[in-house]
Design a protein around this motif. Structure first.
Motif, PDB file in Angstrom:
ATOM      1  N   GLU A  96     -29.588  43.589  78.732  1.00 56.35           N
ATOM      2  CA  GLU A  96     -28.296  43.030  77.725  1.00 56.35           C
ATOM      3  C   GLU A  96     -28.989  43.257  76.451  1.00 56.35           C
ATOM      4  O   GLU A  96     -29.997  42.774  75.982  1.00 56.35           O
ATOM      5  CB  GLU A  96     -28.086  41.446  77.818  1.00 56.35           C
ATOM      6  CG  GLU A  96     -27.071  41.104  76.784  1.00 56.35           C
ATOM      7  CD  GLU A  96     -25.626  41.376  77.290  1.00 56.35           C
ATOM      8  OE1 GLU A  96     -24.674  41.326  76.397  1.00 56.35           O
ATOM      9  OE2 GLU A  96     -25.509  41.959  78.242  1.00 56.35           O
ATOM     10  N   VAL A  97     -28.308  44.155  75.679  1.00 55.91           N
ATOM     11  CA  VAL A  97     -28.492  44.564  74.253  1.00 55.91           C
ATOM     12  C   VAL A  97     -27.853  43.740  73.114  1.00 55.91           C
ATOM     13  O   VAL A  97     -26.721  43.932  73.230  1.00 55.91           O
ATOM     14  CB  VAL A  97     -28.752  45.931  73.879  1.00 55.91           C
ATOM     15  CG1 VAL A  97     -29.122  46.342  72.567  1.00 55.91           C
ATOM     16  CG2 VAL A  97     -29.596  46.774  75.059  1.00 55.91           C
ATOM     17  N   VAL A  98     -28.525  42.914  72.506  1.00 55.35           N
ATOM     18  CA  VAL A  98     -27.699  41.984  71.755  1.00 55.35           C
ATOM     19  C   VAL A  98     -28.266  42.410  70.115  1.00 55.35           C
ATOM     20  O   VAL A  98     -29.476  42.373  69.747  1.00 55.35           O
ATOM     21  CB  VAL A  98     -27.868  40.583  71.682  1.00 55.35           C
ATOM     22  CG1 VAL A  98     -26.898  39.586  70.713  1.00 55.35           C
ATOM     23  CG2 VAL A  98     -27.610  40.253  73.267  1.00 55.35           C
ATOM     24  N   TRP A  99     -27.176  42.658  69.126  1.00 51.92           N
ATOM     25  CA  TRP A  99     -27.623  42.949  68.039  1.00 51.92           C
ATOM     26  C   TRP A  99     -27.124  42.401  66.856  1.00 51.92           C
ATOM     27  O   TRP A  99     -27.155  42.435  65.590  1.00 51.92           O
ATOM     28  CB  TRP A  99     -27.773  44.505  67.604  1.00 51.92           C
ATOM     29  CG  TRP A  99     -26.280  45.236  67.962  1.00 51.92           C
ATOM     30  CD1 TRP A  99     -25.338  45.314  66.772  1.00 51.92           C
ATOM     31  CD2 TRP A  99     -25.732  45.930  68.825  1.00 51.92           C
ATOM     32  NE1 TRP A  99     -24.123  45.704  67.041  1.00 51.92           N
ATOM     33  CE2 TRP A  99     -24.184  46.445  68.303  1.00 51.92           C
ATOM     34  CE3 TRP A  99     -26.114  46.287  70.204  1.00 51.92           C
ATOM     35  CZ2 TRP A  99     -23.435  47.070  69.316  1.00 51.92           C
ATOM     36  CZ3 TRP A  99     -25.333  46.943  70.769  1.00 51.92           C
ATOM     37  CH2 TRP A  99     -24.218  47.383  70.147  1.00 51.92           C
ATOM     38  N   ALA A 100     -25.859  41.631  67.199  1.00 53.48           N
ATOM     39  CA  ALA A 100     -24.925  40.802  65.960  1.00 53.48           C
ATOM     40  C   ALA A 100     -25.139  39.402  66.109  1.00 53.48           C
ATOM     41  O   ALA A 100     -25.054  38.974  67.169  1.00 53.48           O
ATOM     42  CB  ALA A 100     -23.419  41.447  66.240  1.00 53.48           C
ATOM     43  N   ASP A 101     -25.213  38.730  64.868  1.00 49.25           N
ATOM     44  CA  ASP A 101     -25.202  37.381  64.855  1.00 49.25           C
ATOM     45  C   ASP A 101     -23.365  37.023  64.487  1.00 49.25           C
ATOM     46  O   ASP A 101     -22.832  37.502  63.622  1.00 49.25           O
ATOM     47  CB  ASP A 101     -26.256  36.915  63.814  1.00 49.25           C
ATOM     48  CG  ASP A 101     -27.484  36.958  64.193  1.00 49.25           C
ATOM     49  OD1 ASP A 101     -27.766  36.964  65.492  1.00 49.25           O
ATOM     50  OD2 ASP A 101     -28.213  37.312  63.391  1.00 49.25           O
ATOM     51  N   ILE A 102     -23.020  36.009  64.985  1.00 46.55           N
ATOM     52  CA  ILE A 102     -21.592  35.625  64.697  1.00 46.55           C
ATOM     53  C   ILE A 102     -21.558  34.403  64.204  1.00 46.55           C
ATOM     54  O   ILE A 102     -22.274  33.403  64.419  1.00 46.55           O
ATOM     55  CB  ILE A 102     -20.649  35.574  66.020  1.00 46.55           C
ATOM     56  CG1 ILE A 102     -20.748  36.693  67.038  1.00 46.55           C
ATOM     57  CG2 ILE A 102     -19.294  35.002  66.052  1.00 46.55           C
ATOM     58  CD1 ILE A 102     -20.374  38.102  66.331  1.00 46.55           C
ATOM     59  N   THR A 103     -20.831  34.353  62.993  1.00 50.85           N
ATOM     60  CA  THR A 103     -21.044  33.210  62.043  1.00 50.85           C
ATOM     61  C   THR A 103     -19.697  32.600  62.121  1.00 50.85           C
ATOM     62  O   THR A 103     -19.254  31.617  61.442  1.00 50.85           O
ATOM     63  CB  THR A 103     -21.392  33.567  60.612  1.00 50.85           C
ATOM     64  OG1 THR A 103     -20.649  34.571  60.102  1.00 50.85           O
ATOM     65  CG2 THR A 103     -22.697  33.808  60.824  1.00 50.85           C
ATOM     66  N   ASP A 104     -18.708  33.462  62.545  1.00 52.48           N
ATOM     67  CA  ASP A 104     -17.211  33.032  62.423  1.00 52.48           C
ATOM     68  C   ASP A 104     -16.867  32.203  63.470  1.00 52.48           C
ATOM     69  O   ASP A 104     -17.194  32.365  64.714  1.00 52.48           O
ATOM     70  CB  ASP A 104     -16.382  34.501  62.412  1.00 52.48           C
ATOM     71  CG  ASP A 104     -14.819  33.914  62.345  1.00 52.48           C
ATOM     72  OD1 ASP A 104     -14.486  32.820  62.200  1.00 52.48           O
ATOM     73  OD2 ASP A 104     -14.086  34.858  62.140  1.00 52.48           O
ATOM     74  N   GLU A 105     -16.431  30.998  63.281  1.00 51.08           N
ATOM     75  CA  GLU A 105     -16.117  30.071  64.423  1.00 51.08           C
ATOM     76  C   GLU A 105     -14.924  30.499  65.367  1.00 51.08           C
ATOM     77  O   GLU A 105     -15.156  30.226  66.493  1.00 51.08           O
ATOM     78  CB  GLU A 105     -15.920  28.408  63.773  1.00 51.08           C
ATOM     79  CG  GLU A 105     -16.952  27.918  62.990  1.00 51.08           C
ATOM     80  CD  GLU A 105     -16.548  26.572  62.423  1.00 51.08           C
ATOM     81  OE1 GLU A 105     -15.463  25.937  62.884  1.00 51.08           O
ATOM     82  OE2 GLU A 105     -17.396  25.703  61.869  1.00 51.08           O
ATOM     83  N   GLU A 106     -14.195  30.985  64.740  1.00 45.66           N
ATOM     84  CA  GLU A 106     -13.175  31.449  65.557  1.00 45.66           C
ATOM     85  C   GLU A 106     -13.678  32.462  66.604  1.00 45.66           C
ATOM     86  O   GLU A 106     -13.082  32.674  67.599  1.00 45.66           O
ATOM     87  CB  GLU A 106     -11.941  32.178  64.614  1.00 45.66           C
ATOM     88  CG  GLU A 106     -10.728  32.593  65.514  1.00 45.66           C
ATOM     89  CD  GLU A 106      -9.796  33.465  64.486  1.00 45.66           C
ATOM     90  OE1 GLU A 106      -8.701  34.132  65.144  1.00 45.66           O
ATOM     91  OE2 GLU A 106      -9.849  33.600  63.418  1.00 45.66           O
ATOM     92  N   SER A 107     -14.598  33.374  65.929  1.00 44.12           N
ATOM     93  CA  SER A 107     -15.048  34.350  67.041  1.00 44.12           C
ATOM     94  C   SER A 107     -15.715  33.891  68.130  1.00 44.12           C
ATOM     95  O   SER A 107     -15.724  34.296  69.185  1.00 44.12           O
ATOM     96  CB  SER A 107     -15.992  35.177  66.167  1.00 44.12           C
ATOM     97  OG  SER A 107     -15.376  35.937  65.009  1.00 44.12           O
ATOM     98  N   VAL A 108     -16.251  32.832  68.047  1.00 42.39           N
ATOM     99  CA  VAL A 108     -17.257  32.021  69.126  1.00 42.39           C
ATOM    100  C   VAL A 108     -16.103  31.396  70.012  1.00 42.39           C
ATOM    101  O   VAL A 108     -16.469  31.493  71.392  1.00 42.39           O
ATOM    102  CB  VAL A 108     -18.345  30.823  68.600  1.00 42.39           C
ATOM    103  CG1 VAL A 108     -18.546  30.160  69.649  1.00 42.39           C
ATOM    104  CG2 VAL A 108     -19.229  31.326  67.510  1.00 42.39           C
ATOM    105  N   GLU A 109     -15.138  31.103  69.747  1.00 38.99           N
ATOM    106  CA  GLU A 109     -14.085  30.326  70.387  1.00 38.99           C
ATOM    107  C   GLU A 109     -13.187  31.515  71.337  1.00 38.99           C
ATOM    108  O   GLU A 109     -12.832  31.120  72.380  1.00 38.99           O
ATOM    109  CB  GLU A 109     -12.891  29.581  69.753  1.00 38.99           C
ATOM    110  CG  GLU A 109     -13.769  28.283  68.916  1.00 38.99           C
ATOM    111  CD  GLU A 109     -12.867  27.609  68.235  1.00 38.99           C
ATOM    112  OE1 GLU A 109     -11.664  28.047  67.787  1.00 38.99           O
ATOM    113  OE2 GLU A 109     -13.202  26.705  67.440  1.00 38.99           O
ATOM    114  N   ILE A 110     -12.994  32.627  70.599  1.00 40.24           N
ATOM    115  CA  ILE A 110     -12.296  33.769  71.053  1.00 40.24           C
ATOM    116  C   ILE A 110     -13.156  34.881  71.493  1.00 40.24           C
ATOM    117  O   ILE A 110     -13.567  35.571  70.446  1.00 40.24           O
ATOM    118  CB  ILE A 110     -10.878  33.957  70.465  1.00 40.24           C
ATOM    119  CG1 ILE A 110     -10.026  32.744  70.112  1.00 40.24           C
ATOM    120  CG2 ILE A 110     -10.274  35.251  71.081  1.00 40.24           C
ATOM    121  CD1 ILE A 110      -8.967  33.126  69.035  1.00 40.24           C
ATOM    122  N   SER A 111     -13.311  35.312  72.944  1.00 42.20           N
ATOM    123  CA  SER A 111     -14.099  36.358  72.939  1.00 42.20           C
ATOM    124  C   SER A 111     -13.559  37.660  72.575  1.00 42.20           C
ATOM    125  O   SER A 111     -12.453  37.888  72.033  1.00 42.20           O
ATOM    126  CB  SER A 111     -14.405  36.391  74.474  1.00 42.20           C
ATOM    127  OG  SER A 111     -13.342  37.166  75.012  1.00 42.20           O
TER     128      SER A 111
END
Length: 347
Positions: A96-111
């Protein structure tokens, strides 16, 4: 008797608090005005009637959070990160290659996959845009007047707005697979595109208009290249609207920045060169922003400054600390000078 001499004065357009910010922030922009006057008699004197030259020195550093067009820099930064890490890591996606950090709460709730599915459905059954509550602040209105956002995005631009915060290589492949399934099912005719959108994804969509297609195998660097292409396409449309709607440039002039060397066979190098061109356009957009918001120059003068920058920057390397210098009339900046004191004065 007194001796009249020629003087030079420099006015720094920063308050004391701004100077502190400037000292600690690497990406702080800088504006100063140089004034030359004749027949000066007294120390620190800058008689307006004797001023013969007024020159602006403007260093609009991209990435300054206080900039009115900082939101465009954020997209450019995402593209730079995709080049720097995404392409290299995608070459060996054994885990699994992960490169982006999500800071938007909505982005966490909706894939991200769910969001792409929502984009697809919005094109299958387009609906009228709902009226939005007008909660703009004065700053928002100023941004809109300077760089009015486009009202309509084509399909690949809508996809970019979602995938630019994709968290991993594997998630990106899932999303692209979902789009390909829609094309294989004959729904590509619903995905409207800008006429000049020539990205890889746009070309596949156009092919689907003629009938069924064979979806490409998304492996190695291809998914990242597709993502970078649609991001570059989106920014290209943004800058085209800005420069063309304000009559700062012709489309032919912009093509020198947005398509500097389409004949290059290496896709990665070609995309990198396009990104450099967009970074230059963004830099000039920052210049226009400062001319409007900080210097409050008339549009006619901003037009001349921007056109001059566009003419010279094509043959220069991108330089985030580039200093733009240009002459203005005393009337253009008289109000700023009257409420400032020179930081430097000499004869």
């Amino acid at each position: 008797s007194s001796l009249a001499m020629e003087s030079f004065s420099r006015f720094e357009l920063f308050s004391e608090s701004d100077r502190i910010i400037k000292a600690i922030e690497e990406n702080a922009s800088h504006v100063s005005i140089d004034v030359s006057a004749d027949e000066v008699v007294n120390i620190l004197e800058t008689p307006h009637q004797k001023i013969h030259t007024v020159a602006v020195n403007l260093r609009p550093v991209p990435g300054d959070p206080r900039s009115l067009v900082y939101f465009l820099h954020q997209d450019i930064k995402i593209l730079e990160d995709l080049f720097a890490s995404g392409l290299m890591e995608a070459l060996s996606p054994k885990q699994e290659v992960v490169w982006a950090d999500i800071t938007d709460e909505e982005s966490v709730e909706i894939s991200i996959v769910d969001k792409i599915d929502k984009v697809l459905k919005s094109f299958y059954k387009p609906t009228k845009n709902e009226a939005k509550t007008d909660d703009k602040t004065n700053d928002d209105e100023l941004i809109s007047s300077l760089f009015a956002p486009r009202q309509e995005f084509d399909f690949t631009e809508c996809v970019w707005e979602v995938l630019k915060i994709v968290q991993s290589y594997q998630e990106l492949i899932k999303c692209l697979g979902l789009i390909m399934k829609g094309l294989e099912d004959g729904k590509g005719v619903c995905f409207w595109l800008h006429e000049n959108n020539r990205s890889y994804l746009a070309n596949i969509i156009r092919q689907s208009y003629q009938g069924k297609i064979t979806a490409p195998k998304f492996g190695s660097t291809l998914p990242i290249q597709v993502l970078i292409e649609i991001g570059i396409e989106k920014l290209g449309q943004d800058f085209a609207q800005f420069f063309l709607s304000h009559r700062f440039a012709t489309r032919e002039k912009l093509e020198k920045y947005m398509s500097p060397d389409d004949v290059i066979d290496d896709d990665v190098i070609r995309l990198q060169n396009k990104l450099v061109g967009l970074k230059k356009l963004h830099h000039i957009t920052e210049l226009a922003s400062h001319c409007s918001s900080n210097l409050m120059l008339p549009m006619e003068k901003i037009n001349k400054v921007v056109r001059s920058a566009l003419s010279s920057y094509t043959t220069e390397d991108f330089d985030s600390s580039k200093l733009f210098s240009f002459n203005v009339s005393l009337g253009d900046v008289k109000g700023l000078l009257e409420c400032s004191t020179p930081s430097l004065w000499r004869v």
